[in-house]
Design a protein around this motif. Structure first.
Motif, PDB file in Angstrom:
ATOM      1  N   GLY A  11       0.907  -1.270   0.148  1.00  0.00           N
ATOM      2  CA  GLY A  11       0.030  -0.103   0.108  1.00  0.00           C
ATOM      3  C   GLY A  11       0.899   1.317   0.119  1.00  0.00           C
ATOM      4  N   ASP A  36       1.751  -1.998  -4.835  1.00  0.00           N
ATOM      5  CA  ASP A  36       0.637  -1.215  -4.659  1.00  0.00           C
ATOM      6  C   ASP A  36      -0.352  -1.604  -5.492  1.00  0.00           C
ATOM      7  N   THR A  74      -2.735  -0.979   3.737  1.00  0.00           N
ATOM      8  CA  THR A  74      -4.119  -0.914   2.715  1.00  0.00           C
ATOM      9  C   THR A  74      -5.183  -0.515   3.415  1.00  0.00           C
TER      10      THR A  74
END
Length: 359
Positions: A11, A36, A74
């Motif tokens: 993330g 990501d 995330t």
């Protein structure tokens, strides 16, 4: 203390910048791999760190031999899946709050960690800063006598005023309690210990909200969760906390957290920040600002991950633990259950009050 813990970041959104600002200053950890859903964002973050690289998938990241621990940044709905994937690959995990969105998923993560002998940590780590920890040191030193009660307030008009895509704050898993409650409940556990019972009430004054900024300004969206939650938490220590979390307050002069005891009262700074003034009002006296006596001053996001790395090297428990995060999640979900049922409900989980963070 030997080699740094090598970190794979999952993330690369806005919060990743705050973590990078901290991680690049620490000798205990070193970012090696980033992934990501947007490859461009992963490449941009990796480009900030000498020697780091971007990879395409979570599967590739957890398989990398130069990743010892996964930093999960995330969205909340993905936290349990990312943690379980990392643990299955033999990697430690540290994630943003919450640990998971359900008790069942949180329990799966804890069970997987126990079975594998791996560590799981979870934000918030703001409570390891000088603000909350100096307040805790004052409580532990008996400066307010025996703690009797606390108040905790997080009140805003709503995140749609500033966030260009705020819908997720108003869908299941969102709302003021699950969004901001982890900071406050974690601080309260540090200050007063675990919670054994809750009661509460909640309301949803508006069925729709309007986006106030960005390219979608003026668009309306449905509100699917309660946006004003109030409750009473009964701590195992006997202290009672009155908690208010709201996206429906236009303005306020309420304090963030106060703790009241038989010999005085304590004003505790914003638990969403690492530092801040701690003030003591002794019985029969006036307010005085306490000097910093505990916690890490000037810290940033990632302090909890660094503490996990040091704990591994020193063979001790880490402070921002999955057990604490599981208890905090349970407290919040039980409070929402109590509000819906109109009952006082026991909190089924427990946790050990983390060790204080020394300066």
């Amino acid at each position: 203390m030997g080699k740094p813990l090598r970190i794979g970041m999952v993330g690369a959104g806005a919060i990743s910048g705050a973590y990078l600002d901290t991680l690049e200053k620490l000798d205990d950890v070193r970012l090696t791999v980033v992934t990501d859903l947007d490859p461009g964002r992963a490449a941009a973050v990796a480009g900030r760190v000498p020697g780091a690289r971007a990879t395409g998938t979570l599967t590739e990241l957890v398989a990398a031999p130069d990743v010892d621990a996964v930093l999960d940044l995330t969205v909340p709905a993905a936290h349990a899946e990312v943690a379980l994937t990392a643990l299955a690959a033999g990697k430690h995990v540290y994630g943003e709050k919450p640990l998971a969105t359900t008790r069942a998923d949180a329990d799966r993560v804890l069970a997987a960690a126990a079975a594998s002998g791996l560590r799981v940590g979870c934000a918030p780590d703001t409570v390891l800063g000088s603000g909350t920890q100096t307040a805790r040191a004052a409580v532990d030193a008996g400066l307010i006598g025996t703690p009797v009660a606390a108040t905790a307030f997080m009140t805003t008009p709503g995140h749609e005023r500033w966030h260009p895509g705020p819908e997720f704050y108003y869908r299941p898993g969102g709302g003021p309690l699950l969004d901001m409650g982890p900071y406050y409940v974690s601080a309260l556990v540090h200050l007063l210990g675990p919670v054994i019972e809750v009661t509460g009430a909640a309301s949803r004054p508006r069925a729709e909200r309007e986006i106030g900024s960005g390219p979608r300004a003026g668009e309306r969206f449905a509100v699917e969760v309660d946006t004003h939650v109030t409750g009473v938490l009964r701590h195992a220590s006997g202290a009672l906390t009155t908690l208010v979390m709201s996206f429906d307050v236009q303005a306020t002069r309420l304090p963030h957290i106060e703790v009241h005891g038989t010999a005085g009262s304590l004003s505790v700074p914003d638990p969403n920040q690492f530092d801040g003034p701690v003030e003591l009002h002794r019985s029969g006296g006036g307010w005085e600002r306490l000097p910093v006596s505990a916690g890490t001053s000037g810290a940033g996001r990632g302090l909890g991950l660094a503490d996990l790395a040091r704990a591994l090297a020193e063979g001790r428990p880490h402070r921002a633990s999955a057990e604490l995060a599981r208890h905090v999640l349970d407290v919040m979900l039980t409070l929402l259950d109590a509000a819906r049922q109109g009952l006082a409900l026991p909190v089924a989980s427990a946790c050990v009050r983390p060790e204080p963070m020394l300066p």
